[in-house]
Design an enzyme around this catalytic site. Structure first.
Site, mmCIF file in Angstrom:
data_model
loop_
_atom_site.group_PDB
_atom_site.id
_atom_site.type_symbol
_atom_site.label_atom_id
_atom_site.label_comp_id
_atom_site.label_asym_id
_atom_site.label_seq_id
_atom_site.Cartn_x
_atom_site.Cartn_y
_atom_site.Cartn_z
ATOM 1 N N SER A 104 0.824 -1.206 0.000
ATOM 2 C CA SER A 104 0.000 0.000 0.000
ATOM 3 C C SER A 104 0.862 1.262 0.000
ATOM 4 C CB SER A 104 -0.959 -0.058 1.191
ATOM 5 O OG SER A 104 -1.895 0.976 1.128
ATOM 6 N N ASP A 246 -2.563 6.290 -3.867
ATOM 7 C CA ASP A 246 -1.466 5.526 -3.266
ATOM 8 C C ASP A 246 -1.133 4.360 -4.213
ATOM 9 O OD1 ASP A 246 -3.536 3.748 -2.705
ATOM 10 O OD2 ASP A 246 -2.780 3.255 -0.717
ATOM 11 N N ASP A 248 -1.510 1.173 -4.350
ATOM 12 C CA ASP A 248 -2.489 0.134 -4.715
ATOM 13 C C ASP A 248 -3.876 0.715 -4.985
ATOM 14 O OD1 ASP A 248 -2.848 0.557 -1.911
ATOM 15 O OD2 ASP A 248 -3.864 -1.385 -1.736
ATOM 16 N N ASP A 250 -6.249 2.371 -3.496
ATOM 17 C CA ASP A 250 -7.466 2.389 -2.685
ATOM 18 C C ASP A 250 -7.655 3.715 -1.963
ATOM 19 O OD1 ASP A 250 -5.424 1.897 -0.877
ATOM 20 O OD2 ASP A 250 -6.434 0.243 0.158
HETATM 21 MG MG MG Z 1 -3.543 1.444 -0.138
#
Ligand code: MG
Length: 456
Positions: A104, A246, A248, A250
């Site tokens: 992340s 970010d 990834d 999300d």
């Molecule tokens: Mg993330």
């Protein structure tokens, strides 16, 4: 070192090559496979596996897949995809679960594995504890070689993901405004699919750091100090809005039309402002998230359910209470019509729809929302010290409304303060918010004084 490998409710994270090796990833796959197999003994099971763009991702994904296959689970390789995209594919392909190789927003030396269950949600605390037990005890289900899982691949995530997000907005209304949007995907997994979404919404896109190289152009958390290049692009290009993701994909942070970073709390606030402009209902968010969402919900005759910190807790509350919007103050927005996962693409679409419908700029919309000051601090405290601090705080703040579902949150008429122990280190976090900055500071300093008195 403790930071070399951390296992928590949200998965596993470690320094690549020391705490986190291929062997660890394979064992985590075996443990997850055993967990899924224990829940469903009959028939073939399948798991979607994807990764963010970190260079170590491909080999770790291979090891995770190998572990799953050794437990007799088939694997669908999604390639480089945002976490919410992987979650959508779990449901789309009727899988028993999902795995995403990502650390992340953490620095590049880390990687990790997030797990998802068949409903696309992160495991509950109970399920996560069971998976960890299987991993720690190496209680793996081994199958005969002829029963081993097979690896296939699927390149449809981008198409499926964008179609689901487009379905929750009026594409024509947004496209007619011909917005100019700047995008910083920090060379993570979000660049390609987000450029496609923005193009589908009729935006002119100015993208930076959009190649999924995993060589992060700046520290990857989308905080004010890390996205100054995006602010410059918005100003130079005279964009209507800037979006920072970010690695990834999300979490989302927004930059207004003046190139001003407005803060991650506003991602959920603006998304909620749009959703509540259309209907009343309930929202869900964690105990550390701004009161802005309460004000927005109240303005529409709605209400907010507060949950312990963690995406799975928010998503579970959203499902239970049929919430129309939810998420966390770190820029994670959840709309159950798309999936029960924080999704930066969902936030982008809802905010653009808000801009289109109101005809207002980002800064005008921000100014319409009652302003709060939030202060975050943390200090060293082991579990027993943390308990002492909480019990003393309860005496000190006797007039406050108290919520003890995750640490301790004290709500006052003019603000709130939330004390919460970290799951991964002997640290206590204190978050305070109030209409006046001095009030928020006062709450934090009162907690710090309590802490000092106890530590002396
Ligand atoms: Mg993330």
């Amino acid at each position: 070192m403790a930071e070399d490998l951390i296992i928590s409710i949200s998965g596993l994270r470690g320094v690549v090559g020391s705490g986190l090796t291929g062997e660890v990833a394979a064992d985590y796959g075996r443990a997850f496979g055993a967990f899924l197999r224990n829940n469903r003994k009959e028939g073939r099971l399948c798991v979607c596996v994807g990764r963010d763009s970190r260079p170590s991702g491909r080999t770790l994904q291979g090891s995770l897949s190998e572990g799953l296959c050794s437990a007799g689970i088939d694997v669908i390789d999604l390639g480089i995809v945002p976490t919410p995209g992987a979650g959508i594919m779990v449901k789309e392909r009727g899988c028993a679960g999902g795995g995403v190789v990502t650390a992340s927003h953490n620095p590049a030396r880390y990687n990790g594995i997030k797990l998802l269950l068949g409903n696309s949600m992160a495991p509950s605390a109970k399920a996560a504890a069971r998976i960890r037990e299987l991993f720690d005890k190496k209680e793996f289900a081994k199958v005969e070689s002829c029963e081993q899982g097979k690896v296939g691949s699927n390149g449809q995530t981008e198409t499926v993901h964008t179609a689901k997000v487009l379905a929750i907005v009026d594409r024509e209304a947004v496209a007619s405004r011909k917005f100019k949007a700047a995008l910083d995907s920090v060379n993570g997994a979000g660049g390609r699919v987000t450029k496609k979404l923005l193009a589908d919404l009729g935006c002119e896109v100015v993208a930076i750091n959009d190649e999924p190289t995993g060589i992060f152009a700046h520290a990857p958390e989308p905080t004010a100090q890390n996205v100054t290049a995006l602010c410059d692009v918005v100003r130079e290009q005279k964009a209507d809005i800037g979006f920072a993701q970010d690695p990834d994909g999300d979490r989302l942070a927004i930059v207004d039309e003046n190139g001003v970073y407005i803060g991650e709390e506003y991602s959920l606030a603006l998304a909620a402002k749009y959703v509540f402009s259309r209907q009343s209902g309930r929202a869900a968010t964690n105990l550390s998230t701004s009161r802005m969402v309460d004000d927005i919900a109240a303005g529409a005759g709605g209400s907010v359910i507060r949950t312990p910190v963690g995406e799975a807790n928010v998503a579970a509350a959203m499902l239970e209470h049929n919430c129309i919007i939810g998420g966390e103050g770190n820029g994670g927005v959840i709309d159950l019509r798309v999936s029960p996962i924080r999704d930066s693409l969902v936030a982008i679409a809802l905010v653009l729809q808000l801009l289109a419908e109101t005809g207002k700029t980002v800064s005008e919309l921000v100014n319409e929302i009652p302003r709060y000051y939030m202060i975050k601090d943390k200090f060293s405290a082991d579990k027993s010290t943390a308990q002492q601090i909480v019990s003393t705080a309860k005496e000190q703040f006797a007039e406050a409304k108290v919520d003890i579902s995750d640490g301790c949150r004290f709500d006052f008429a003019d603000g709130w303060v939330h004390l919460r122990s970290s799951n991964t280190e002997p640290v206590m976090r204190v978050i305070a918010e109030a209409k006046e900055e001095s009030t928020a500071r006062k709450y934090v300093s009162e907690v710090l004084s309590l802490c000092e008195a106890i530590m002396d």
